[in-house]
Design a protein around this motif. Structure first.
Motif, short mmCIF file in Angstrom:
data_model
loop_
_atom_site.label_atom_id
_atom_site.label_comp_id
_atom_site.label_asym_id
_atom_site.label_seq_id
_atom_site.Cartn_x
_atom_site.Cartn_y
_atom_site.Cartn_z
N VAL A 322 79.41 85.56 -89.78
CA VAL A 322 78.29 85.84 -89.47
C VAL A 322 78.00 85.29 -88.26
O VAL A 322 77.21 84.00 -88.53
N ALA A 323 78.29 85.63 -87.58
CA ALA A 323 77.67 85.05 -85.66
C ALA A 323 76.86 85.89 -84.89
O ALA A 323 77.10 87.02 -84.68
N ASP A 324 76.33 85.06 -83.96
CA ASP A 324 75.17 85.63 -83.22
C ASP A 324 75.20 85.28 -81.79
O ASP A 324 75.25 84.56 -81.60
N ASP A 325 74.28 85.86 -81.07
CA ASP A 325 74.77 85.16 -79.76
C ASP A 325 73.62 84.61 -79.38
O ASP A 325 72.40 84.20 -78.14
N GLY A 326 71.87 84.52 -80.37
CA GLY A 326 71.40 83.68 -80.00
C GLY A 326 70.66 82.22 -79.51
O GLY A 326 71.50 81.88 -78.86
N ARG A 327 69.42 82.01 -80.25
CA ARG A 327 69.44 80.32 -80.11
C ARG A 327 70.02 79.29 -80.22
O ARG A 327 69.49 78.09 -79.87
N GLY A 328 70.85 79.47 -81.46
CA GLY A 328 71.36 78.29 -82.23
C GLY A 328 70.82 77.76 -83.35
O GLY A 328 69.88 78.38 -83.65
N ALA A 329 71.01 76.73 -83.93
CA ALA A 329 70.48 76.00 -85.04
C ALA A 329 69.28 75.30 -84.17
O ALA A 329 68.26 75.71 -85.88
N GLY A 330 68.53 75.51 -83.18
CA GLY A 330 67.59 74.90 -82.57
C GLY A 330 65.93 75.84 -83.85
O GLY A 330 65.14 75.98 -83.61
N ALA A 331 66.64 77.16 -83.18
CA ALA A 331 65.56 78.33 -84.13
C ALA A 331 65.38 79.07 -85.50
O ALA A 331 64.47 78.89 -85.62
N LEU A 332 66.32 77.67 -85.98
CA LEU A 332 66.24 77.70 -87.63
C LEU A 332 64.97 76.69 -87.72
O LEU A 332 64.61 75.82 -87.45
N VAL A 333 64.35 76.85 -88.88
CA VAL A 333 63.00 76.45 -89.63
C VAL A 333 63.47 75.68 -90.92
O VAL A 333 64.22 76.44 -91.83
N PRO A 334 62.97 74.82 -91.62
CA PRO A 334 63.48 74.46 -92.76
C PRO A 334 63.03 75.99 -93.56
O PRO A 334 61.72 76.56 -93.46
N GLY A 335 63.53 76.46 -94.48
CA GLY A 335 63.32 77.10 -95.55
C GLY A 335 63.97 78.51 -95.29
O GLY A 335 63.80 79.57 -95.85
N SER A 336 65.29 78.54 -94.00
CA SER A 336 65.55 79.34 -93.79
C SER A 336 67.09 80.40 -94.20
O SER A 336 67.61 80.64 -93.88
N GLY A 337 66.99 79.50 -96.02
CA GLY A 337 68.29 79.88 -96.66
C GLY A 337 69.34 80.07 -96.99
O GLY A 337 70.46 79.90 -97.65
N ILE A 338 69.22 78.85 -96.01
CA ILE A 338 71.12 77.82 -95.82
C ILE A 338 71.16 77.14 -96.71
O ILE A 338 72.66 77.05 -97.45
N ALA A 339 70.73 76.34 -97.59
CA ALA A 339 70.15 75.62 -98.50
C ALA A 339 71.00 76.60 -99.77
O ALA A 339 72.01 76.21 -100.77
N GLY A 340 70.68 77.72 -99.68
CA GLY A 340 70.79 78.38 -101.12
C GLY A 340 72.58 79.17 -100.75
O GLY A 340 72.95 79.19 -101.54
N MET A 341 72.72 79.50 -99.97
CA MET A 341 73.57 80.29 -99.40
C MET A 341 74.97 79.28 -99.50
O MET A 341 76.02 79.50 -100.11
N ARG A 342 74.31 78.04 -99.20
CA ARG A 342 75.58 76.79 -99.44
C ARG A 342 76.06 76.99 -100.85
O ARG A 342 77.34 76.66 -101.81
N GLU A 343 74.73 76.45 -101.90
CA GLU A 343 75.10 76.78 -102.84
C GLU A 343 75.15 78.27 -103.75
O GLU A 343 75.53 77.45 -104.36
N ARG A 344 75.34 79.07 -103.38
CA ARG A 344 75.76 80.07 -103.90
C ARG A 344 77.58 80.15 -103.90
O ARG A 344 78.16 80.74 -104.85
N ALA A 345 77.77 79.98 -102.31
CA ALA A 345 78.92 79.76 -102.38
C ALA A 345 79.75 79.02 -103.28
O ALA A 345 80.68 78.58 -103.75
N ALA A 346 79.29 77.05 -103.05
CA ALA A 346 79.95 76.13 -104.59
C ALA A 346 80.17 76.71 -106.12
O ALA A 346 80.81 76.18 -106.64
N LEU A 347 78.84 77.29 -106.42
CA LEU A 347 78.95 77.81 -107.83
C LEU A 347 80.27 78.20 -108.25
O LEU A 347 80.57 78.20 -108.97
N LEU A 348 81.13 79.27 -107.06
CA LEU A 348 82.14 80.28 -108.08
C LEU A 348 83.50 79.53 -106.29
O LEU A 348 84.21 80.09 -106.93
N GLY A 350 84.01 77.94 -103.50
CA GLY A 350 84.45 78.06 -102.43
C GLY A 350 82.71 77.02 -101.52
O GLY A 350 82.41 75.29 -101.82
N VAL A 351 83.54 77.81 -100.28
CA VAL A 351 82.32 76.17 -99.14
C VAL A 351 81.90 76.79 -98.33
O VAL A 351 81.75 78.50 -97.90
N LEU A 352 80.13 76.64 -97.78
CA LEU A 352 80.16 77.40 -96.51
C LEU A 352 79.82 76.43 -95.65
O LEU A 352 79.11 75.58 -95.36
#
Length: 377
Positions: A322-348, A350-352
């Motif tokens: 999933v790729a966008d043309d926005g402002r990049g990682a600097g626009a993200l704030v803590p709690g953006s759900g990245i950790a949850g996505m990584r955990e979901r992938a790792a449990l199966l 996989g890797v994110l």
């Protein structure tokens, strides 16, 4: 209460054996029955001092025979001590005590001069059998108890895993739909009085997102009321799925996820190269949730104009991007759900990964197995 009952039983068994001696009038007396009570009393040490109980019981057996009381066997008075030591993980002490008793009994009966005390095969086998049976029973009871404890802990771990899965699903669903609601509420507020048709369209998207959230919450309640830790009938391993009439929780539902974003002016390009049946239900649901969370971040933080969702199955692996043309990682704030996505992938299995795109923008990439070995976790 259990220890008291065992103590009484031990004392009564030894007392009965003493009373049953053919020459009880000469060999039995108050002293012999006092020893019987003593063997019972030693059982009360079984939980706090199991090793002391074994040692004192063995020594008491030797002392008993120095008074030439009625024979009660060498192993019988020590059965409770040997069993208790084995039950509380003192198996070595139990084996040692049993070996000492059998060895001493065998030595003195082989070297003795009294014909009544001469060792017979029956006596030897009986002593060994009593020692072995007591230790084996103690070990069996301990292993059975530990197995029950292990099962209880495993059930608790399954419960925690179920709670975490439901929490992740609710986070993804509610977060995405609230982002859609906030976006279209803003559109409606700006359009009121200037473009009523656009305002009505935005409010319709708000209504649909609200309805979808309520459907997901009802589905979650059904999961919570059902069995914990079991797989859902659809093979998703218990993942929350909407009821009939809403989009499916799988890559087949990605197109429906994209519609509210498109209506808000975001160009969404969906490229799915995933044959029917190529993914396990659990993998399909996880991929959907990852796309959902990634799109939520785009709507909330990226200030993007275009986003691409691509999925392909190659050599038994699902590649998701999933790729966008926005402002990049600097626009993200803590709690953006990245950790949850990584955990979901790792449990199966996989890797994110997440990266800034070379030409600007942000990308979420997941590599997942197309199928789980041994079924869903």
């Amino acid at each position: 209460m259990t220890d008291v009952v065992l103590a009484i039983a031990m004392a009564l068994v030894v007392a009965v054996v003493i009373a049953a001696d053919a020459d009880a009038a000469r060999h039995a007396g108050p002293g012999a029955y006092l020893f019987a009570a003593g063997f019972g009393a030693l059982v009360l040490l079984r939980r706090r001092l199991p090793r002391t109980m074994v040692v004192v019981t063995v020594l008491t057996v030797f002392v008993y025979y120095t008074f030439r009381f009625a024979p009660i066997g060498m192993a019988l008075p020590a059965v409770a001590a040997l069993y208790s030591a084995a039950e509380v993980r003192r198996t070595g002490w139990a084996v040692g005590g049993g070996v000492v008793l059998v060895a001493v009994a065998t030595y003195y009966r082989v070297t003795g001069t009294d014909a009544e005390e001469y060792l017979t095969p029956y006596d030897l086998v009986t002593n060994i059998a009593l020692v072995a049976a007591a230790i084996a029973l103690g070990v069996a009871v301990r292993l059975s108890r530990e197995a029950r404890v292990h099962e209880a802990r495993a059930a608790e771990q399954r419960l925690q895993a179920e709670r975490l899965r439901i929490a992740r699903d609710l986070h993804d669903v509610v977060g995405h739909n609230l982002s859609v609601i906030a976006l279209h509420s803003g559109v409606a507020a700006e359009a009121v009085g200037r473009d009523d048709d656009a305002a009505r369209g935005a409010l319709e998207h708000v209504r649909e997102a609200t309805s979808g959230t309520l459907h997901e919450l009802r589905s979650t309640v059904r999961v919570l009321r059902g069995p914990v830790g079991g797989a859902a009938p659809d093979g998703t391993g218990g993942a929350v799925r909407p009821p009939d009439g809403t989009h499916p929780t799988g890559l087949a539902g990605v197109a429906a996820l994209a519609e509210p974003a498109r209506a808000a002016g975001l160009a969404v390009d969906v490229r799915l190269d995933v044959p029917d049946g190529a993914l396990d239900g659990t993998i399909d649901a996880a991929a959907y949730r990852i796309v959902q969370e990634a799109l939520t971040n785009v709507l909330r933080h990226a200030s993007a104009t275009r986003v691409t969702v691509a999925a392909r199955v190659t050599d038994g692996r699902l590649a998701l991007r999933v790729a966008d043309d926005g402002r990049g990682a600097g626009a993200l704030v803590p709690g953006s759900g990245i950790a949850g996505m990584r955990e979901r992938a790792a449990l199966l299995g996989g890797v994110l990964t997440t990266t800034d795109e070379p030409g600007g923008g942000f990308a979420v990439r997941a590599d997942l197995p197309a199928r789980l070995e041994g079924g869903a976790p």
